[in-house]
Design an enzyme around this catalytic site. Sequence first.
Site, PDB file in Angstrom:
ATOM      1  N   PRO A  27      11.196  -5.803  15.361  1.00 29.97           N
ATOM      2  CA  PRO A  27      12.306  -5.419  16.197  1.00 29.97           C
ATOM      3  C   PRO A  27      12.792  -4.899  16.997  1.00 29.97           C
ATOM      4  O   PRO A  27      13.145  -4.574  17.879  1.00 29.97           O
ATOM      5  CB  PRO A  27      14.130  -4.890  14.666  1.00 29.97           C
ATOM      6  N   GLU A  70      -2.225  -4.580  13.606  1.00 34.45           N
ATOM      7  CA  GLU A  70      -1.244  -4.869  13.829  1.00 34.45           C
ATOM      8  C   GLU A  70      -1.753  -5.600  14.891  1.00 34.45           C
ATOM      9  O   GLU A  70      -1.804  -6.390  15.876  1.00 34.45           O
ATOM     10  CB  GLU A  70       0.150  -4.044  14.353  1.00 34.45           C
ATOM     11  N   ASP A 108       5.103  -3.902   4.170  1.00 35.97           N
ATOM     12  CA  ASP A 108       5.244  -2.532   4.729  1.00 35.97           C
ATOM     13  C   ASP A 108       5.832  -1.771   3.350  1.00 35.97           C
ATOM     14  O   ASP A 108       6.998  -2.078   2.993  1.00 35.97           O
ATOM     15  CB  ASP A 108       6.002  -2.070   5.655  1.00 35.97           C
ATOM     16  N   PHE A 111       0.797  -0.766   0.208  1.00 36.28           N
ATOM     17  CA  PHE A 111      -0.057  -0.042  -0.010  1.00 36.28           C
ATOM     18  C   PHE A 111       1.091   0.894   0.381  1.00 36.28           C
ATOM     19  O   PHE A 111       1.695   1.059   0.679  1.00 36.28           O
ATOM     20  CB  PHE A 111      -1.071  -0.026   1.220  1.00 36.28           C
ATOM     21  N   ALA A 112       0.447   1.924  -0.643  1.00 36.46           N
ATOM     22  CA  ALA A 112       1.115   3.589  -0.844  1.00 36.46           C
ATOM     23  C   ALA A 112       0.345   4.486  -1.046  1.00 36.46           C
ATOM     24  O   ALA A 112      -0.353   4.927  -2.120  1.00 36.46           O
ATOM     25  CB  ALA A 112       2.359   3.216  -1.823  1.00 36.46           C
TER      26      ALA A 112
HETATM   27  C1  UD2 Z   1       4.203  -0.783  12.249  1.00 33.87           C
HETATM   28  C2  UD2 Z   1       3.408  -1.683  11.430  1.00 33.87           C
HETATM   29  C3  UD2 Z   1       2.419  -2.090  10.271  1.00 33.87           C
HETATM   30  C4  UD2 Z   1       1.376  -0.962  11.247  1.00 33.87           C
HETATM   31  C5  UD2 Z   1       1.512   0.088  11.724  1.00 33.87           C
HETATM   32  C6  UD2 Z   1       0.117  -0.039  12.754  1.00 33.87           C
HETATM   33  C7  UD2 Z   1       6.298  -3.102  11.061  1.00 33.87           C
HETATM   34  C8  UD2 Z   1       7.157  -2.755  10.210  1.00 33.87           C
HETATM   35  N1  UD2 Z   1       4.870  -1.464  10.574  1.00 33.87           N
HETATM   36  O1  UD2 Z   1       4.128   0.737  11.395  1.00 33.87           O
HETATM   37  O2  UD2 Z   1       2.966  -2.672   9.901  1.00 33.87           O
HETATM   38  O3  UD2 Z   1       0.812  -2.737  11.459  1.00 33.87           O
HETATM   39  O4  UD2 Z   1       1.962  -0.248  12.942  1.00 33.87           O
HETATM   40  O5  UD2 Z   1      -0.994   0.739  12.311  1.00 33.87           O
HETATM   41  O6  UD2 Z   1       5.466  -3.785  11.250  1.00 33.87           O
HETATM   42  N2  UD2 Z   1       0.733   4.103   4.443  1.00 33.87           N
HETATM   43  C9  UD2 Z   1      -0.212   4.556   3.346  1.00 33.87           C
HETATM   44  N3  UD2 Z   1       0.101   6.175   3.586  1.00 33.87           N
HETATM   45  C10 UD2 Z   1       0.349   6.814   4.701  1.00 33.87           C
HETATM   46  C11 UD2 Z   1       0.057   5.963   5.851  1.00 33.87           C
HETATM   47  C12 UD2 Z   1       0.076   4.237   5.885  1.00 33.87           C
HETATM   48  O7  UD2 Z   1       0.751   4.197   2.203  1.00 33.87           O
HETATM   49  O8  UD2 Z   1       0.142   8.164   4.891  1.00 33.87           O
HETATM   50  C13 UD2 Z   1       0.503   2.261   4.352  1.00 33.87           C
HETATM   51  C14 UD2 Z   1       2.014   2.217   4.385  1.00 33.87           C
HETATM   52  O9  UD2 Z   1       2.156   0.931   3.180  1.00 33.87           O
HETATM   53  C15 UD2 Z   1       2.726   1.594   5.071  1.00 33.87           C
HETATM   54  C16 UD2 Z   1       1.842   1.345   5.937  1.00 33.87           C
HETATM   55  O10 UD2 Z   1       0.211   1.858   6.023  1.00 33.87           O
HETATM   56  O11 UD2 Z   1       3.478   1.162   5.257  1.00 33.87           O
HETATM   57  C17 UD2 Z   1       1.356   1.340   7.402  1.00 33.87           C
HETATM   58  O12 UD2 Z   1       1.555   2.102   7.857  1.00 33.87           O
HETATM   59  P1  UD2 Z   1       2.995   3.196   8.855  1.00 33.87           P
HETATM   60  O13 UD2 Z   1       4.671   2.469   7.946  1.00 33.87           O
HETATM   61  O14 UD2 Z   1       3.580   4.037   8.685  1.00 33.87           O
HETATM   62  O15 UD2 Z   1       2.518   2.560  10.060  1.00 33.87           O
HETATM   63  P2  UD2 Z   1       4.266   2.002  11.697  1.00 33.87           P
HETATM   64  O16 UD2 Z   1       5.434   2.360  10.722  1.00 33.87           O
HETATM   65  O17 UD2 Z   1       3.532   2.579  12.645  1.00 33.87           O
END
Ligand code: UD2
Length: 343
Positions: free
Chosen positions: A223, A292, A200, A110-111
């Site tokens: 991690p 998650e 991700d 997803f992007a």
């Molecule tokens: C963690 C998890 C993520 C998700 C989230 C809880 C890992 C490495 N990451 O990451 O999978 O479970 O916690 O919600 O385990 N995205 C978009 N546009 C945006 C925001 C998000 O496309 O504006 C998509 C994108 O594919 C991204 C994913 O959603 O990789 C997860 O979002 P994140 O990476 O910001 O979430 P994060 O870092 O909290």
Amino acid sequence: MKLLQNANIFLLTLAGFSTTGLIYLGFTSTSFRYKEQRICLNIPKEHQGISQMQSPQGLSYNQPRVLGPDGKGILLTPWLAPVVWEGTFDPTLIDAIYKQQNITIATTVFALGKYTQFLKDFLESAEQNYFVGFRVHYYVFTDQPDQVPEVKMGEEHQLTVMTVPSSNRWQDISLSRMARLEKLIESRLLNKADYVFSLDVDSKFYGRWGVETLGRLVGVVNPWHYDRSREQFTYERRPESQAFIPSTEGDYYYGGGVIGGLVEDVYKLVKTCREKLDIDASKSIEAAWQEESHLNKYFLYNKPSKLLSLEYLWDDRKPKLEYMKLIRFSQILKNYNEIRPNP
Ligand code: UD2
């Protein structure tokens, strides 16, 4: 003779089951590939759990670890699922085994919003490392199809862009992945792909990610939590939420950035999580870490059949552990305030 007797017992067992429903073993007419895992059981619910590695809620047992007291990686979980580290598999051998199976690995990413900027590195590094030599079909979900970069795909690799509406909340984007994956599996993947991974996009491949990661239901250790005790895990702790896990329970804290497995098994996972997310939403509850948190609850009571070690989900902000021989897939450095649509 013994073989015949065994075959009779097997048929009798099937006949026994068939009084309550239907069983078929999946031979596909085109390839005649036997797929052990594709056993369709239309049998009462209480029997289905047997093949699913379900564990009861409220069970008391020691917390499993990722690294042993000697600092070395654990190779098997307490429910005997392999943990994949460098050195536990021979790439030449395992590639040759899976090559004969003519498999397709669907991969969703997803992007949306500013996260489209991560697609180029993600896809380019995937094309160097991800299931090289195997059939891969990427499905890129985005609200800006014109921002999907042209990346030269390797042999048997293809990409389909799936246009979806934009969102003002990053939490909604992350949450919606379960429902979108459920729909994709129903409409395009069942009986067409063998395995599916959801990854991700704000990540990069630095090393091989191949057929050693395939299994019925595959999870990865987060991690940031591998060395924490279960009561410190950031599970959802409010009993009102469907994602609730009490502080006395928990195996690992799984990362939402990697979900994988056989299409049928991932379907069951995403459908269950989506249903529970809907129940939470109807009560205006959002779990601490969105989907998650629900994933962690699912994996606690439906054990993954394979665990990917820290090599398969690291974070560029963290120095590599001494025990790790390499990092294969890692979260890249980013400024959340700049890239997310909301704080
Ligand atoms: C963690 C998890 C993520 C998700 C989230 C809880 C890992 C490495 N990451 O990451 O999978 O479970 O916690 O919600 O385990 N995205 C978009 N546009 C945006 C925001 C998000 O496309 O504006 C998509 C994108 O594919 C991204 C994913 O959603 O990789 C997860 O979002 P994140 O990476 O910001 O979430 P994060 O870092 O909290």
